[in-house]
Design an enzyme around this catalytic site. Structure first.
Site, short mmCIF file in Angstrom:
data_model
loop_
_atom_site.label_atom_id
_atom_site.label_comp_id
_atom_site.label_asym_id
_atom_site.label_seq_id
_atom_site.Cartn_x
_atom_site.Cartn_y
_atom_site.Cartn_z
CE LYS A 190 1.41 -6.21 -14.64
NZ LYS A 190 2.00 -5.02 -15.30
CD GLU B 62 9.84 -6.40 -12.70
OE1 GLU B 62 10.01 -7.06 -13.72
OE2 GLU B 62 8.75 -5.90 -12.39
CG ASP C 78 6.89 -5.74 -17.70
OD1 ASP C 78 7.00 -5.14 -16.62
OD2 ASP C 78 7.57 -6.75 -17.99
O1 LIG Z 1 -0.97 0.12 -11.08
C1 LIG Z 1 -0.86 -0.73 -10.22
N1 LIG Z 1 0.03 -1.74 -10.24
C2 LIG Z 1 1.02 -1.67 -11.24
C3 LIG Z 1 0.76 -2.65 -12.30
N2 LIG Z 1 1.95 -3.49 -12.36
C4 LIG Z 1 1.98 -4.60 -11.66
O2 LIG Z 1 1.02 -4.92 -10.99
C5 LIG Z 1 3.24 -5.42 -11.67
C6 LIG Z 1 3.38 -6.42 -10.69
C7 LIG Z 1 4.56 -7.17 -10.64
C8 LIG Z 1 4.71 -8.20 -9.62
C9 LIG Z 1 4.88 -9.53 -9.98
C10 LIG Z 1 5.06 -10.50 -8.99
C11 LIG Z 1 5.03 -10.14 -7.66
F1 LIG Z 1 5.20 -11.08 -6.70
C12 LIG Z 1 4.83 -8.79 -7.32
C13 LIG Z 1 4.67 -7.83 -8.28
C14 LIG Z 1 5.61 -6.94 -11.55
C15 LIG Z 1 5.45 -5.96 -12.53
O3 LIG Z 1 6.45 -5.70 -13.43
C16 LIG Z 1 4.27 -5.20 -12.61
O4 LIG Z 1 4.17 -4.26 -13.59
C17 LIG Z 1 -1.68 -0.71 -9.00
C18 LIG Z 1 -2.35 0.42 -8.67
C19 LIG Z 1 -3.10 0.40 -7.52
O5 LIG Z 1 -3.79 1.45 -7.09
N3 LIG Z 1 -3.13 -0.72 -6.76
C20 LIG Z 1 -2.44 -1.80 -7.15
N4 LIG Z 1 -1.70 -1.83 -8.24
MG LIG Z 2 5.73 -4.56 -15.08
#
Ligand SMILES: O=C(NCCNC(=O)c1cc(-c2ccc(F)cc2)cc(O)c1O)c1cc(O)ncn1
Ligand SMILES: [Mg+2]
Length: 217
Positions: free
Chosen positions: A144, A199, A169
């Protein structure tokens, strides 16, 4: 357990989804997330808005930042015209590996290219290395705090044209620091906020932001 959540999701999809059928892959993934384990897919209300954008825009070249397991990549690509394509970038190698399998299961490997690199490095190379002239649709769904860095980079590379759509998103949960202020404060975009459920969580509210580029080419 030796497996990750993403590997368990893939196993479930391989056992329950119809090979070559994107709708079946998405329905099965939603079922997994509602009955077995939650996952951060741009699903349900978020997915419906994404479908609407793709159907109306009929984009030729799409860029997604943050592939995760490929749910939204499949969601976007299933509505693309024959010659259109989606480039999706995922920095996490484990996520990228699962995403490639999910894309193959959906039969969309000819429309979707999953790149396991850092988004900034790829954005700088889109014109020279990836044969991109302009981006019709950008979907921001990766780390984010990177939304603002990458949208500025996309503008610097002059990859947007009048009518290009940037769809973000999680602008409420987890939130994208600085992004909303930046994009809503810019004269080059016309932005719309959609209040949606988070979601697979009927009692949590999130938000998505659709921004149409109206700036100079
Ligand atoms: O790409 C990497 N994360 C995805 C990004 N997307 C998100 O972080 C994301 C998070 C949430 C979310 C929100 C609240 C909660 F309690 C838990 C998760 C929801 C979403 O819809 C997202 O899209 C990533 C690569 C890596 O190596 N290590 C770490 N993260
Ligand atoms: Mg997302």
């Amino acid at each position: 357990k030796g497996t990750t959540r993403e590997q368990r999701a893939l196993k479930y999809l391989k056992e329950h989804a119809r090979q070559g059928d994107p709708d079946s892959v998405l329905e099965t993934f939603d079922e997994f997330c509602r009955t077995q384990e939650w996952a951060m897919n741009a699903a349900e209300e978020k997915g419906d808005i994404l479908d609407e954008i793709v159907r109306e825009l009929q984009p030729t070249t799409c860029l997604e930042l943050g592939t995760y397991c490929g749910y939204s990549a499949v969601r976007i690509a299933r509505n693309l015209s024959p010659s259109a394509r989606l480039i999706t970038i995922e920095v996490n190698p484990d996520y990228a590996a699962v995403a490639r399998e999910v894309v193959k299961l959906a039969g969309l490997q000819d429309k979707i290219e999953v790149i396991n690199l850092d988004s900034a490095d790829v954005i700088r190379e889109l014109k020279n290395t990836y044969d991109v002239t302009k981006l019709d649709l950008v979907f921001l769904d990766h780390w984010k705090y990177l939304y603002i860095r990458d949208i500025k980079l996309i503008e610097e590379e002059k990859l947007l044209k009048k009518g290009s759509v940037v769809f973000a998103d999680n602008v409420i949960i987890p939130g994208a620091p600085g992004y909303l202020e930046y994009i809503r404060g810019s004269k080059n975009y016309k932005s719309t906020f959609y209040s949606v459920h988070f979601e697979y969580m009927d009692d949590m509210k999130d938000g998505v932001e659709k921004s149409v580029y109206i700036g100079d080419e």
